[in-house]
Design a protein around this motif. Structure first.
Motif, short mmCIF file in Angstrom:
data_model
loop_
_atom_site.label_atom_id
_atom_site.label_comp_id
_atom_site.label_asym_id
_atom_site.label_seq_id
_atom_site.Cartn_x
_atom_site.Cartn_y
_atom_site.Cartn_z
N SER A 138 3.79 1.17 14.61
CA SER A 138 3.76 1.96 13.98
C SER A 138 3.35 1.12 12.28
O SER A 138 2.14 1.99 11.80
CB SER A 138 5.18 2.23 12.92
N MET A 139 3.27 -0.08 12.44
CA MET A 139 2.81 -0.96 10.98
C MET A 139 1.37 -0.39 11.05
O MET A 139 0.69 -0.67 10.27
CB MET A 139 3.33 -2.09 11.40
N VAL A 140 0.83 -1.21 12.52
CA VAL A 140 -0.70 -1.32 12.74
C VAL A 140 -1.37 0.58 12.29
O VAL A 140 -2.84 0.52 12.15
CB VAL A 140 -0.94 -1.43 14.35
N GLY A 141 -0.47 1.26 12.85
CA GLY A 141 -1.14 2.44 12.24
C GLY A 141 -1.57 2.99 11.12
O GLY A 141 -1.97 3.08 10.71
N LYS A 142 0.03 2.71 10.27
CA LYS A 142 -0.55 2.67 9.01
C LYS A 142 -1.32 1.93 8.12
O LYS A 142 -2.38 2.64 7.61
CB LYS A 142 0.98 1.89 8.24
N THR A 143 -1.72 0.45 8.53
CA THR A 143 -2.32 -0.56 8.50
C THR A 143 -4.27 1.23 8.80
O THR A 143 -4.97 0.68 7.68
CB THR A 143 -2.89 -1.62 9.04
N LEU A 144 -3.85 0.77 9.84
CA LEU A 144 -5.59 1.07 9.63
C LEU A 144 -5.79 2.60 9.46
O LEU A 144 -7.21 3.37 8.91
CB LEU A 144 -5.27 1.68 11.29
N GLY A 145 -4.79 3.62 9.26
CA GLY A 145 -4.78 4.51 8.34
C GLY A 145 -4.92 4.28 6.92
O GLY A 145 -5.90 4.90 5.69
N ASN A 239 -8.12 -13.03 -1.41
CA ASN A 239 -8.06 -13.46 -2.90
C ASN A 239 -7.73 -12.13 -3.77
O ASN A 239 -6.98 -12.84 -4.83
CB ASN A 239 -8.25 -14.88 -2.81
N LEU A 240 -8.62 -10.95 -3.71
CA LEU A 240 -8.47 -10.30 -4.75
C LEU A 240 -6.90 -9.27 -4.58
O LEU A 240 -6.45 -9.43 -5.49
CB LEU A 240 -9.73 -9.19 -4.55
N ILE A 241 -6.42 -9.80 -3.61
CA ILE A 241 -5.14 -9.00 -3.74
C ILE A 241 -4.30 -9.70 -4.00
O ILE A 241 -4.26 -10.90 -3.98
CB ILE A 241 -5.26 -9.01 -2.37
N PRO A 242 -3.52 -9.34 -5.76
CA PRO A 242 -2.85 -11.11 -6.00
C PRO A 242 -2.35 -11.52 -5.21
O PRO A 242 -1.05 -10.80 -4.84
CB PRO A 242 -2.31 -9.93 -7.51
N TYR A 243 -1.78 -12.65 -5.74
CA TYR A 243 -0.88 -13.62 -4.55
C TYR A 243 -0.42 -13.38 -3.21
O TYR A 243 -0.17 -14.71 -2.69
CB TYR A 243 1.00 -13.11 -5.74
N LEU A 244 -0.88 -12.54 -3.19
CA LEU A 244 -0.13 -12.14 -1.42
C LEU A 244 -1.70 -12.45 -0.59
O LEU A 244 -1.47 -13.63 0.52
CB LEU A 244 -0.02 -11.38 -1.24
N LEU A 307 4.81 -3.08 -4.70
CA LEU A 307 4.96 -1.29 -4.69
C LEU A 307 3.86 -0.45 -4.37
O LEU A 307 3.99 1.00 -4.30
CB LEU A 307 5.33 -0.76 -6.26
N GLY A 308 2.75 -0.76 -4.80
CA GLY A 308 1.17 -0.55 -4.91
C GLY A 308 0.97 0.24 -3.18
O GLY A 308 0.21 0.96 -2.80
N ASN A 309 1.20 -0.91 -2.57
CA ASN A 309 0.81 -1.19 -1.04
C ASN A 309 1.72 -0.01 -0.78
O ASN A 309 1.81 0.44 0.56
CB ASN A 309 0.81 -2.84 -0.31
N MET A 317 -2.72 -1.83 -3.63
CA MET A 317 -2.98 -3.21 -3.67
C MET A 317 -3.52 -3.20 -5.13
O MET A 317 -3.76 -4.20 -5.82
CB MET A 317 -2.65 -3.98 -2.79
N PHE A 318 -5.20 -2.56 -4.74
CA PHE A 318 -6.33 -3.10 -5.48
C PHE A 318 -5.92 -2.29 -6.96
O PHE A 318 -6.12 -3.24 -8.06
CB PHE A 318 -7.60 -2.74 -4.97
#
Length: 372
Positions: A138-145, A239-244, A307-309, A317-318
């Motif tokens: 489910s997490m992979v599917g969400k990422t692909l989505g 690295n454009l994703i802050p901190y993570l 929260l954005g993610n 996130m961006f």
């Protein structure tokens, strides 16, 4: 009958009203994600490209042509970056069978070590891996989505950016007219600061990305990590994703060094090099290049990125940091919301109000005895 203001009500009523409003806002943002995400990216890109289009208009170029030329320049720049990365990925693909074989050998050795050290059989390890893969579908599917959603945004962006730049006077006039005339000065200040914050933030990020890519690639090439140029550039993009993003980017060269190198000295060198690069990035590049008129503290940055993610995935996130920067500009201009603006900012007071109030109370208690 006099109108009753929310701020005059008890705290539990105020808190309920605020929470109810936040729930409705988050629900609307979630439902309208497919519309709002492209508009969000388009607004930021339109603000970024507007100075270039304005300069082209000063050269007596018609407005529509100037906007199209500015967009073409941006598209060519992005296409150049993708072409460079694609050539590196093709070279990586040629060595993929060898890397898969090496990775398989390392995996077998790792399973044998786990069995001898912890008594977990290879069959049980395979079952645990299968269970983990099944639970992560489910997490992979969400990422692909999220990735597919981001790709769909790319096709809508040029249309939205073009019309936002074309109808900029109409949008600005609407913002001025929708508020009372006595607030026109505040509206002008918010718009000017928003434009400056977004432009400095995005341009600063691009400059930071180029510098970090150069440092990453140089470090990996010196350490002899295969495909160091590609991995260094991917790490700069992450690295454009802050901190993570910076934490995630370290795993790529460490994994590549593990697959292609014997021993662990290269992995250790990669970790040390990336720690140094992150120190330079966080303490030199970000404060001097990425910093804008609006500063968001680290705690709030991490919270809003997560929260954005959760709300909009990778796109969220961006968009989270520049979006919160705009919100802070608005909060700083409204008296009732200034405390929230201070909470988002990175100006740490030397003393908090509780200590000041206690000291003031002590002074009032001492004054009568000294006057007698």
């Amino acid at each position: 009958m006099a109108a009753v203001k929310i701020k005059d009500q008890p705290f539990y009523i105020q808190a309920t009203a605020v929470l109810f409003g936040l729930v409705l806002l988050v629900y609307a943002l979630s439902v309208l994600a497919d519309i709002l995400i492209p508009l969000g990216f388009a607004a930021f890109l339109a603000i970024l490209l507007n100075p270039l289009a304005t300069k082209l208009q000063f050269l007596k170029i018609p407005k529509v042509v100037a906007i199209i030329l500015a967009m073409l320049i941006a598209i060519l720049a992005v296409a150049g970056v993708f072409y460079f990365l694609s050539t590196q990925i093709i070279q990586f693909g040629d060595s993929l069978p060898m890397l898969q074989k090496k990775f398989g050998e390392i995996t077998i050795s790792l399973k044998d070590w786990i069995q001898s050290s912890f008594g977990i059989t290879v069959a049980r390890q395979n079952e645990m891996v299968q269970e983990a893969l099944h639970n992560s579908q489910s997490m992979v599917g969400k990422t692909l989505g999220g990735v597919l959603g981001t790709l769909s945004i790319i096709f809508l962006l040029p249309v939205y950016v073009f019309f936002m730049m074309l109808y900029k006077p109409l949008i600005l006039n609407f913002l001025y007219e929708v508020f009372a005339e006595e607030n026109s000065k505040k509206v002008s200040e918010v718009l000017m600061e928003t434009k400056g914050a977004i432009q400095s933030y995005i341009v600063g990020l691009l400059i930071e990305m180029v510098i970090v890519a150069a440092m990453n690639s140089a470090a990996l090439l010196l350490l002899g990590v295969k495909y160091g140029l590609l991995i260094g550039c991917i790490g700069a993009i992450l690295n454009l994703i802050p901190y993570l993003g910076g934490i995630i980017a370290i795993a790529l060269p460490v994994l590549m060094a593990t697959v292609t190198k014997d021993g662990y000295s290269t992995q250790l060198g990669v970790i040390i090099a990336y720690i140094v690069i992150q120190f330079i990035d966080n303490n030199i590049l970000v404060p001097r290049i990425v910093s804008s008129k609006v500063q968001i503290n680290a705690l709030m940055s991490i919270v809003v990125v997560l929260l954005g993610n959760q709300l909009w995935g990778l796109s969220g996130m961006f968009l989270s940091i520049p979006f919160v920067a705009v919100i802070k500009i608005v909060f700083d201009r409204i008296d009732d919301l200034k405390p929230w603006g201070k909470l988002l900012g990175d100006n740490i007071p030397t003393r908090h109000l509780g200590d000041m109030m206690r000291n003031r109370g002590k002074r009032k208690a001492v004054l009568p005895s000294t006057e007698q």
